[in-house]
Design a protein around this motif. Structure first.
Motif, short mmCIF file in Angstrom:
data_model
loop_
_atom_site.label_atom_id
_atom_site.label_comp_id
_atom_site.label_asym_id
_atom_site.label_seq_id
_atom_site.Cartn_x
_atom_site.Cartn_y
_atom_site.Cartn_z
N ALA A 206 0.83 -1.20 0.00
CA ALA A 206 0.00 0.00 0.00
C ALA A 206 0.87 1.26 0.00
O ALA A 206 0.53 2.26 -0.65
N LEU A 207 1.99 1.22 0.71
CA LEU A 207 2.89 2.38 0.73
C LEU A 207 3.47 2.64 -0.65
O LEU A 207 3.65 3.80 -1.05
N LEU A 215 1.17 11.90 -4.36
CA LEU A 215 0.58 12.78 -3.35
C LEU A 215 1.41 12.81 -2.08
O LEU A 215 1.48 13.83 -1.38
N ALA A 216 2.01 11.69 -1.74
CA ALA A 216 2.80 11.60 -0.51
C ALA A 216 3.77 10.44 -0.68
O ALA A 216 3.62 9.61 -1.57
N ASP A 217 4.75 10.40 0.20
CA ASP A 217 5.72 9.31 0.15
C ASP A 217 6.01 8.86 1.57
O ASP A 217 5.97 9.66 2.51
N ALA A 218 6.32 7.58 1.72
CA ALA A 218 6.60 7.02 3.03
C ALA A 218 8.03 7.35 3.45
O ALA A 218 8.90 7.54 2.60
N PRO A 219 8.30 7.42 4.76
CA PRO A 219 9.69 7.52 5.22
C PRO A 219 10.48 6.32 4.71
O PRO A 219 10.06 5.18 4.87
N SER A 280 4.71 -0.22 10.20
CA SER A 280 3.57 0.42 10.87
C SER A 280 3.80 1.91 11.04
O SER A 280 2.90 2.73 10.80
N TYR A 281 4.99 2.28 11.48
CA TYR A 281 5.30 3.69 11.66
C TYR A 281 5.24 4.43 10.33
O TYR A 281 4.66 5.52 10.22
N ALA A 282 5.85 3.83 9.29
CA ALA A 282 5.81 4.45 7.97
C ALA A 282 4.37 4.59 7.47
O ALA A 282 4.00 5.59 6.84
N ALA A 402 7.19 7.30 17.66
CA ALA A 402 7.93 8.19 16.77
C ALA A 402 9.37 8.35 17.25
O ALA A 402 10.32 8.35 16.44
N LEU A 403 9.57 8.47 18.56
CA LEU A 403 10.93 8.55 19.11
C LEU A 403 11.68 7.25 18.88
O LEU A 403 12.88 7.25 18.54
N GLU A 404 10.99 6.13 19.06
CA GLU A 404 11.64 4.84 18.85
C GLU A 404 12.06 4.62 17.41
O GLU A 404 13.08 4.00 17.12
N ALA A 405 11.25 5.14 16.47
CA ALA A 405 11.54 4.93 15.06
C ALA A 405 12.90 5.51 14.67
O ALA A 405 13.53 5.02 13.74
#
Length: 821
Positions: A206-207, A215-219, A280-282, A402-405
């Motif tokens: 899906a990413l 429109l957008a991009d994943a980290p 999951s974070y991405a 977010a900090l853990e990522a």
């Protein structure tokens, strides 16, 4: 056999050559991971190309296209073959004959086949009707036949996808959310579905689709590696079971681990969980960005109509020093300098959690790259921001992740690395160890009104299972780690000892209550000996409930809760001794005496701001943590409404009260040269600016004079500011709790207030006490993270403790006042 020989043997239209080459590739062990998947895809490409061209005459206006996972060149041992026979519609009979020549050999080998036969127009129409078909076509790859036909398909499908993205992306998100609801979170499941669970291969696909929309991009950091890890595990699962399965069942995990050369199933699960966490974070970040872009597109035409064109500048609202809100995210202020401000990461995280907003991934990445390490022990502000983050309830989870990522948690708390993504092979537990610890803090945040030291409760919740990363009894190992961590983050020796006790005995109450005879005095005595004090028992009771609630639905019930409460009542009765009276006031310092005399002689308030640049050493005998902010000393001739006036002025100037004491100082007769007593109210407060610099002392004094004479409308000023800059909050904090401490003092009635710290809180409390007609003899206020824990010693106008009924009425009215919006 070389790769060339494999392809040569597979080029035969018959299935035998391909089957033999395929078997050799999957069993030889020379190639694994991406090279093997690519080689299997190439081998299959050559075989299908041979089948395509084996008939009489070269097919015209037809091409064979790989889609989905096969289109990406990612064939696992038991993967489906996703194929599209694309044609121009000129010769249906030839297309049907070719389809038979392709599909039957695949079925003869027992390979799963997902096939379709369509024209370009049919493919586009079907994609427009079926999102899953469209997603598969985004990875279309030409195998053999009319290359122009395939190129036309790819161009048309991508153009359709990008044109329809504002409509299709919300559909895709809804599809992902529904699947996550059904399958659960991959990184917390003991038997995860590597493909369908949230954070699995479907989400990774899906990413890719979102990125293709432009429109957008994943980290991108770590995303490719995470996807490769899950694909490698799926390959090993297929090979070890001989089945086309994506579910990593318990009985197969050791075998899969061995296939991958890993030590055991726990190491396998930890790798899977880490990969799923990255995806999951991405996923969270990407869908948030999609939402932001789509909202922006919806608003932009209206803005253009209103302002006549021009670029709209996103509004930035300050949240804390160096931290602002912009476009629904928490970002760093333009003037922020993470390389000079080691507390900035925790301050930004706490502000985000308190506001219920996500931390911008770009801000987190910048903090991870530039932030200086915290000194040891931590400064008091860092510890307070950690407590604030932990006490923010449900929003804590997203901010922590977010900090853990970006690896910030392990840098702040090195012991965290041993419990990160660690599985718990216990049917009662529904989380990994690290997520369970955060869930316990979330649950503990709802119980902070029940304890006198919410900071110790929240940090104890974070650390109670920290020993699970070490061999042996995790409670014993955790006790040592907790004491070390507590000292490192700046708690004094006494507080560190309490935290160590909480970790060592976090299972004591539930185990004793459910397995021992509570009527046996020896049972109660053993718990009392282990706990030691009433304060520790209070904390342990709250931690027990939070831990059980965070474990899973099977770990807590009303029956278990009643047993633990009964045990706590019995132990508390045993520990109960003489209750402390009002703390004896210390002798005033020379500066305090000077201010008091000046206030009496001038008849107005006198104040002094004194910054302390030197922190209190951690090894100081008292073990007291260093103060926050600056010391504000105020002396005012004894009169009514001093507390709400001072607190209101500080709130107007956006000063946060960290600690506060108020007491009455009686001046000696040689000072006032008169009959009777002359008294001055002395306020010794610790304050800090929410953001920006502190106001000048002269300006504070001028506003205080106006507040005391009634010419400064504090309520109106605060309401006006709140209307202009509404304060964002996350989930609702636990409601305030106001109680009367029974027999806590012989000279006054003690009213205890536990509430969420907020601008103007102390002003509201002071106003409520003033309206109740009680006199504040002294007060002791402390802010622990985002929690205010205050004690007010109040008397009647004649200086006597309040009658019991009046005291209860004042407490109820005060609680209702604080609950009101």
């Amino acid at each position: 056999m070389t790769g060339t020989e494999e392809r040569t043997s597979a080029e035969s239209p018959g299935p035998g050559g391909y089957a033999a080459a395929r078997l050799r590739l999957l069993t030889e062990g020379a190639r694994t991971g991406p090279p093997r998947r690519a080689a299997l895809a190439e081998l299959t490409d050559d075989w299908l190309a041979g089948l395509f061209t084996a008939g009489a005459g070269k097919p015209q206006g037809i091409s064979l296209v790989a889609v989905g996972g096969y289109g990406r060149g990612e064939l696992s041992p038991r993967s489906d073959l996703d194929l599209l026979l694309l044609h121009d519609g000129s010769d249906p009979a030839a297309v049907a004959a070719l389809a038979d020549r392709l599909w039957y050999p695949v079925w003869d080998l027992g390979l799963a086949l997902d096939h379709s036969v369509r024209t370009l127009a049919e493919a586009r129409r079907t994609a427009g009707e079926d999102l899953k078909v469209q997603l598969g076509l985004l990875d279309a790859r030409h195998l053999v036949g009319d290359l122009g036909l395939t190129a036309g398909l790819r161009t048309a499908v991508l153009a359709d996808w990008r044109n329809q993205a504002p409509k299709r992306l919300p559909e895709l998100k809804e599809l992902c959310d529904e699947r996550a609801e059904r399958q659960g979170e991959l990184r917390f499941l003991l038997e995860p579905d590597l493909k369908e669970a949230r954070g699995g291969l479907r989400d990774a696909t899906a990413l890719r689709a979102v990125a293709a929309s432009w429109l957008a991009d994943a980290p991108r950091e770590g995303l490719a590696e995470a996807r490769r890890t899950l694909l490698d595990v799926r390959d090993a699962l297929h090979l070890s079971t001989g089945r086309a399965t994506d579910r990593l069942a318990l009985q197969e995990q050791d075998q899969v681990a061995a296939e991958l050369g890993l030590l055991d199933a726990d190491v396998l699960l930890r790798q899977v969980y880490e990969a799923a966490g990255v995806i999951s974070y991405a996923t969270d970040v990407t869908w948030r960005e999609v939402g932001r872009v789509l909202r922006s597109r919806a608003v932009r035409p209206r803005l253009r109509a209103m302002i006549g064109g021009g670029k709209q500048v996103a509004e930035r609202s300050p949240l804390a020093e160096g931290v602002v809100e912009q476009d629904g995210e928490v970002v760093l202020a333009r003037a922020a300098r993470p390389e000079r401000d080691p507390v900035l990461a925790l301050r930004a995280a706490a502000a985000a959690a308190q506001a219920g907003l996500p931390l911008s991934p770009y801000a987190v990445r910048r903090l991870a790259a530039a932030a200086r390490p915290l000194p040891t022990p931590w400064p008091a502000e860092a510890r307070e921001q950690l407590v604030t983050l932990l006490g923010s309830g449900r929003p804590t989870v997203e901010v922590w992740e977010a900090l853990e990522a970006e690896g910030l948690i392990s840098r702040l708390l090195p012991d965290w690395e041993r419990v990160r993504c660690r599985p718990q092979r216990n049917a009662v537990h529904i989380w990994t160890v690290d997520r369970h610890l955060i869930e316990t803090a979330v649950r503990a945040a709802a119980l902070t009104r029940h304890v006198h030291r919410p900071d110790l409760l929240l940090v104890g919740a974070l650390l109670h299972d920290i020993g699970k990363g070490w061999p042996g009894d995790h409670s014993v190992a955790g006790e040592i780690i907790a004491k070390d961590v507590a000292t490192r983050i700046g708690f004094g020796p006494e507080d560190a000892a309490v935290l160590a006790t909480l970790v060592r005995h976090h299972l004591l109450l539930i185990d004793t209550a459910t397995r021992r005879d509570l009527d046996d005095p020896a049972t109660v005595r053993s718990v009392a000996d282990a706990v030691g004090t009433q304060g520790t028992l209070e904390l342990l009771h709250a931690l027990t409930e939070a831990d059980a609630l965070a474990t899973g639905p099977a770990a807590w019930s009303s029956w278990r809760g009643s047993l633990v409460t009964d045990l706590v009542r019995r132990v508390g009765a045993l520990l109960a001794g003489g209750l402390p009276d009002e703390p004896a006031p210390t002798a005033p310092s020379a500066e305090q005496e000077r201010l008091a005399v000046e206030a009496f002689r001038t008849g107005g308030p006198v104040l002094a701001l004194r910054a302390r640049s030197e922190p209190v050493p951690a090894e100081e005998p008292s073990g007291a943590p260093e103060p926050l902010g600056v010391e504000l000393l105020i002396a005012v001739p004894d009169q009514s409404a001093v507390l709400p006036a001072v607190a209101g002025v500080l709130a107007v100037h956006r000063l946060t009260v960290r600690t506060a004491e108020l007491r009455t100082l009686r001046l000696p007769q040689d000072v006032h040269d008169g009959d009777g007593d002359a008294s001055v109210l002395l306020l010794d407060w610790r304050v800090a600016a929410e953001y920006g610099s502190l106001p000048e002392a002269a300006r504070l004094r001028a506003d205080l004079v106006r507040a005391l004479d009634g010419s400064l409308d504090i309520g109106g000023r605060l309401a006006e500011r709140d209307a202009a800059y509404p304060r964002r909050r996350g989930l609702l904090a636990p409601p305030p709790r106001v109680t009367v401490a029974p027999a806590a003092s012989h000279h006054a009635t003690v009213i205890e207030v536990r509430a969420q710290d907020a601008p103007g809180l102390l002003h509201r409390i002071g106003m409520a006490l003033e309206k109740a007609g009680v006199r504040v003899r002294s007060m002791h206020v402390s802010t622990l993270g985002a929690n205010a824990v205050d004690a007010f010693y109040v008397t009647t106008g004649a200086g006597a403790p309040l009658p019991e009924q009046d005291a209860g009425s004042v407490a109820r009215v005060l609680e209702e006042t604080l609950r009101a919006p």
